[in-house]
Design a protein around this motif. Sequence first.
Motif, PDB file in Angstrom:
ATOM      1  N   THR A  66      -3.440  -4.986 -19.093  1.00 15.54           N
ATOM      2  CA  THR A  66      -2.069  -4.662 -18.713  1.00 15.54           C
ATOM      3  C   THR A  66      -1.998  -3.188 -18.360  1.00 15.54           C
ATOM      4  N   GLY A  67      -1.307  -2.884 -17.283  1.00 15.82           N
ATOM      5  CA  GLY A  67      -1.156  -1.495 -16.870  1.00 15.82           C
ATOM      6  C   GLY A  67      -0.174  -1.360 -15.723  1.00 15.82           C
ATOM      7  N   ASN A  68       0.003  -0.120 -15.269  1.00 17.78           N
ATOM      8  CA  ASN A  68       0.977   0.180 -14.215  1.00 17.78           C
ATOM      9  C   ASN A  68       0.314   0.317 -12.854  1.00 17.78           C
ATOM     10  N   LEU A  69       0.783  -0.471 -11.902  1.00 19.91           N
ATOM     11  CA  LEU A  69       0.466  -0.252 -10.497  1.00 19.91           C
ATOM     12  C   LEU A  69       1.483   0.767 -10.003  1.00 19.91           C
ATOM     13  N   VAL A  70       1.015   1.809  -9.305  1.00 22.13           N
ATOM     14  CA  VAL A  70       1.915   2.874  -8.875  1.00 22.13           C
ATOM     15  C   VAL A  70       1.825   3.038  -7.360  1.00 22.13           C
ATOM     16  N   TYR A  71       2.989   3.061  -6.733  1.00 24.47           N
ATOM     17  CA  TYR A  71       3.126   3.237  -5.295  1.00 24.47           C
ATOM     18  C   TYR A  71       4.099   4.389  -5.062  1.00 24.47           C
ATOM     19  N   MET A  72       4.061   4.967  -3.867  1.00 19.89           N
ATOM     20  CA  MET A  72       4.991   6.029  -3.554  1.00 19.89           C
ATOM     21  C   MET A  72       5.441   5.899  -2.109  1.00 19.89           C
ATOM     22  N   SER A  73       6.761   6.092  -1.879  1.00 23.03           N
ATOM     23  CA  SER A  73       7.287   6.020  -0.527  1.00 23.03           C
ATOM     24  C   SER A  73       8.710   6.566  -0.483  1.00 23.03           C
ATOM     25  N   PRO A  74       9.149   7.038   0.698  1.00 17.86           N
ATOM     26  CA  PRO A  74      10.555   7.395   0.880  1.00 17.86           C
ATOM     27  C   PRO A  74      11.360   6.206   1.422  1.00 17.86           C
ATOM     28  N   LEU A  75      10.718   5.054   1.623  1.00 23.47           N
ATOM     29  CA  LEU A  75      11.356   3.919   2.294  1.00 23.47           C
ATOM     30  C   LEU A  75      11.855   2.821   1.366  1.00 23.47           C
ATOM     31  N   PHE A  76      11.768   3.003   0.062  1.00 19.58           N
ATOM     32  CA  PHE A  76      12.160   1.932  -0.860  1.00 19.58           C
ATOM     33  C   PHE A  76      13.617   1.508  -0.692  1.00 19.58           C
ATOM     34  N   PHE A  77      14.490   2.429  -0.329  1.00 17.53           N
ATOM     35  CA  PHE A  77      15.925   2.128  -0.261  1.00 17.53           C
ATOM     36  C   PHE A  77      16.351   1.550   1.092  1.00 17.53           C
ATOM     37  N   GLU A  78      15.396   1.290   1.972  1.00 17.32           N
ATOM     38  CA  GLU A  78      15.707   0.720   3.288  1.00 17.32           C
ATOM     39  C   GLU A  78      16.143  -0.748   3.191  1.00 17.32           C
ATOM     40  N   GLU A  79      15.727  -1.439   2.158  1.00 18.67           N
ATOM     41  CA  GLU A  79      16.044  -2.862   1.967  1.00 18.67           C
ATOM     42  C   GLU A  79      16.609  -3.062   0.566  1.00 18.67           C
TER      43      GLU A  79
END
Length: 197
Positions: free
Chosen positions: A160-173
Amino acid sequence: MKKLLALLVLLAVIAVAGCSDNDEGSKTEKTDANKEQATEANDDNNKGKDEEGEKVYQIGEAAQLKSDLYGFPYEVTVNSFELTTEPVNGVKLEDKVMEIGENHRFAVINVTIKNTGEKSFIPNEKISAQLVNETLSENSYDEEFFTERNKELKPGNEITGNLVYMSPLFFEEDVIYLAYELISSEETRWELPIPEK
């Protein structure tokens, strides 16, 4: 006598016509019943699938998957999801991006991966998860987060662990998806609703 004979012929024609109508009605009823059973069976087979036929799960649900490339089975559970500007495992947004915009966020998705097969495998070498929606397709940062994925996972064991992503586009949808086995017949997604800013 001719009238009696004509009456008998007329009654026979009516009786034959009545029987054929009943047969058609019976056939129609059977056809309708068969169509209804087929629709119910299709509905049962499509539970957990979206309109495109992909398997879609919610946070907290476990999915049984099969590696499209290697053929081994495994299980994934998405335990939680959050968008944050806070450091994750000591890593800050500014460590990843030269210029941080107002919408830049880390997406932190806690998952459990279980080996349900008979052979060991290294998750980071054999399976991957992408974060996708209409405007986004991101791979996770492997080197700093959830490093247990780089070790052999034996049959019956889980990590068990954290998958980490980064983006400025998360709030587009309104929603994004965590997808395993992307663009294959085994594609499986978890729906991750985007919280208010």
